[in-house]
Design an enzyme around this catalytic site. Sequence first.
Site, PDB file in Angstrom:
ATOM      1  N   ASN A   9       0.799  -1.176   0.018  1.00  0.00           N
ATOM      2  CA  ASN A   9       0.003   0.094   0.103  1.00  0.00           C
ATOM      3  C   ASN A   9       0.937   0.976   0.059  1.00  0.00           C
ATOM      4  O   ASN A   9       1.442   1.353   0.983  1.00  0.00           O
ATOM      5  CB  ASN A   9      -0.929   0.199   1.461  1.00  0.00           C
ATOM      6  CG  ASN A   9      -1.664   1.177   1.473  1.00  0.00           C
ATOM      7  OD1 ASN A   9      -1.802   1.938   0.555  1.00  0.00           O
ATOM      8  ND2 ASN A   9      -2.358   1.509   2.592  1.00  0.00           N
ATOM      9  N   TRP A  10       1.000   1.759  -1.250  1.00  0.00           N
ATOM     10  CA  TRP A  10       1.884   2.975  -1.293  1.00  0.00           C
ATOM     11  C   TRP A  10       1.313   4.296  -0.554  1.00  0.00           C
ATOM     12  O   TRP A  10       2.106   5.235  -0.534  1.00  0.00           O
ATOM     13  CB  TRP A  10       2.391   3.218  -2.778  1.00  0.00           C
ATOM     14  CG  TRP A  10       2.994   2.218  -3.452  1.00  0.00           C
ATOM     15  CD1 TRP A  10       3.343   0.900  -2.847  1.00  0.00           C
ATOM     16  CD2 TRP A  10       3.256   1.944  -4.864  1.00  0.00           C
ATOM     17  NE1 TRP A  10       3.989   0.132  -3.783  1.00  0.00           N
ATOM     18  CE2 TRP A  10       3.902   0.724  -5.130  1.00  0.00           C
ATOM     19  CE3 TRP A  10       3.348   2.829  -5.948  1.00  0.00           C
ATOM     20  CZ2 TRP A  10       4.755   0.399  -6.382  1.00  0.00           C
ATOM     21  CZ3 TRP A  10       3.487   2.368  -7.233  1.00  0.00           C
ATOM     22  CH2 TRP A  10       4.526   1.177  -7.374  1.00  0.00           C
ATOM     23  N   LYS A  11       0.153   4.219  -0.306  1.00  0.00           N
ATOM     24  CA  LYS A  11      -0.511   5.421   0.079  1.00  0.00           C
ATOM     25  C   LYS A  11      -0.234   6.771  -0.646  1.00  0.00           C
ATOM     26  O   LYS A  11      -0.227   6.534  -1.967  1.00  0.00           O
ATOM     27  CB  LYS A  11      -0.011   5.678   1.558  1.00  0.00           C
ATOM     28  CG  LYS A  11      -0.117   4.539   2.552  1.00  0.00           C
ATOM     29  CD  LYS A  11       0.108   4.954   4.011  1.00  0.00           C
ATOM     30  CE  LYS A  11       0.055   3.598   4.935  1.00  0.00           C
ATOM     31  NZ  LYS A  11       0.105   3.708   6.137  1.00  0.00           N
ATOM     32  N   HIS A  99      -9.436   0.791   4.810  1.00  0.00           N
ATOM     33  CA  HIS A  99      -8.024   0.881   5.567  1.00  0.00           C
ATOM     34  C   HIS A  99      -8.428   1.871   6.728  1.00  0.00           C
ATOM     35  O   HIS A  99      -9.291   2.926   6.635  1.00  0.00           O
ATOM     36  CB  HIS A  99      -7.203   1.587   4.621  1.00  0.00           C
ATOM     37  CG  HIS A  99      -5.753   1.452   5.042  1.00  0.00           C
ATOM     38  ND1 HIS A  99      -5.285   2.570   5.839  1.00  0.00           N
ATOM     39  CD2 HIS A  99      -4.796   0.824   4.951  1.00  0.00           C
ATOM     40  CE1 HIS A  99      -4.101   2.444   6.517  1.00  0.00           C
ATOM     41  NE2 HIS A  99      -3.535   1.280   5.713  1.00  0.00           N
ATOM     42  N   GLU A 101      -6.929   4.225   7.840  1.00  0.00           N
ATOM     43  CA  GLU A 101      -6.739   5.645   7.493  1.00  0.00           C
ATOM     44  C   GLU A 101      -8.194   6.455   6.719  1.00  0.00           C
ATOM     45  O   GLU A 101      -8.595   7.525   6.864  1.00  0.00           O
ATOM     46  CB  GLU A 101      -5.509   6.118   6.639  1.00  0.00           C
ATOM     47  CG  GLU A 101      -4.368   5.997   7.482  1.00  0.00           C
ATOM     48  CD  GLU A 101      -3.207   5.639   6.771  1.00  0.00           C
ATOM     49  OE1 GLU A 101      -3.022   5.769   5.412  1.00  0.00           O
ATOM     50  OE2 GLU A 101      -2.237   4.911   7.274  1.00  0.00           O
ATOM     51  N   GLU A 171      -5.151  -5.184  10.511  1.00  0.00           N
ATOM     52  CA  GLU A 171      -4.293  -4.181  10.762  1.00  0.00           C
ATOM     53  C   GLU A 171      -4.581  -3.526  11.947  1.00  0.00           C
ATOM     54  O   GLU A 171      -5.604  -2.457  12.017  1.00  0.00           O
ATOM     55  CB  GLU A 171      -4.376  -3.203   9.761  1.00  0.00           C
ATOM     56  CG  GLU A 171      -3.962  -3.863   8.467  1.00  0.00           C
ATOM     57  CD  GLU A 171      -3.407  -2.758   7.308  1.00  0.00           C
ATOM     58  OE1 GLU A 171      -2.374  -3.028   6.993  1.00  0.00           O
ATOM     59  OE2 GLU A 171      -4.110  -1.772   6.997  1.00  0.00           O
ATOM     60  N   GLY A 177       2.365   2.323  10.610  1.00  0.00           N
ATOM     61  CA  GLY A 177       3.100   3.375  10.429  1.00  0.00           C
ATOM     62  C   GLY A 177       4.058   3.905  11.528  1.00  0.00           C
ATOM     63  O   GLY A 177       4.516   4.883  11.663  1.00  0.00           O
ATOM     64  N   SER A 216       3.488  -2.247  10.277  1.00  0.00           N
ATOM     65  CA  SER A 216       4.962  -2.152  10.504  1.00  0.00           C
ATOM     66  C   SER A 216       5.603  -3.443  10.029  1.00  0.00           C
ATOM     67  O   SER A 216       6.610  -3.858  11.009  1.00  0.00           O
ATOM     68  CB  SER A 216       5.298  -1.616  11.761  1.00  0.00           C
ATOM     69  OG  SER A 216       4.734  -0.400  12.022  1.00  0.00           O
ATOM     70  N   GLY A 237       2.840  -1.141   4.194  1.00  0.00           N
ATOM     71  CA  GLY A 237       2.983   0.277   3.751  1.00  0.00           C
ATOM     72  C   GLY A 237       4.433   0.981   3.638  1.00  0.00           C
ATOM     73  O   GLY A 237       4.923   0.721   2.629  1.00  0.00           O
ATOM     74  N   GLY A 238       5.175   1.360   4.593  1.00  0.00           N
ATOM     75  CA  GLY A 238       6.216   1.803   4.420  1.00  0.00           C
ATOM     76  C   GLY A 238       7.297   0.966   3.827  1.00  0.00           C
ATOM     77  O   GLY A 238       7.955   1.405   2.828  1.00  0.00           O
TER      78      GLY A 238
END
Length: 256
Positions: A9-11, A99, A101, A171, A177, A216, A237-238
């Site tokens: 997930n590149w956001k 998600h 967010e 999640e 994150g 993470s 993500g990251g």
Amino acid sequence: MRKSLVAGNWKMNGNKSSINSLMDGLVNGLNSNVEAMGSVDVLVCPPAVYLQQVADKVSTSSIKVGVQNVSEYESGAYTGELSLAMLADFNCDYVIVGHSERRSLFGETDAQVAEKCQAALEAGVIPVLCVGETLEQRDSGQALAVVEAQIDAVLKCCGIASFSKLVVAYEPVWAIGTGRTATPEQAQEVHGAIRAVLAAADAEVSASVRILYGGSVNAVNAAELFSQPDIDGGLVGGASLKVDDFLAICSAAAAA
Ligand code: PEP
């Protein structure tokens, strides 16, 4: 036997140039290790404006492409939204739905998330349904109840059969994150509970649904997380923005 899935997930990150490098690195890395990577599905979810660029890049690989959100509506006056019909023009296979967010920053409710799942399934796009509790909810002993309610909303709207087509991602919000990962035992407990809720409706569907862990995940902790019996890969993500880290996570899933 469930095939592992690792989804990036590149956001809201990347640009034309960085995405070219990232995709070249991923395609080369996966293609040079095809045999070992055969046991894992790999998915990238770029910002939607880069869908065509990414779709062009994956044409020589088995990488699947998805987006990070979609409207539950077919078309019309929904400024800023994307429809499933639009995604069909880009060979988009998956969509991340619900998600944390989207839920916390954009007010998506359990019911709306369920409607998005329904719309995606009807369009033949695979939802990656995200569920997870906040730190406050975990600390007050509500983690399982929150996650079960999020699953239940989709069960009520879409039915148990829909879970044979979608992917679940657990999640914990406090792990996204933050660099703070759930322990493999904490994650397994929730994954097992999700599978138990689904098994009460249909044991066969429950045994076949892929449940990813997200929060993470990195090149170091992936193998231990993926070794848990009910963890079928990761939503990342990251670390999905770094070629070497993402490839290492894919290798860990392939070896699990
Ligand atoms: C995510 O965005 O779904 C996620 C899990 O992010 P991170 O891996 O950075 O915690």
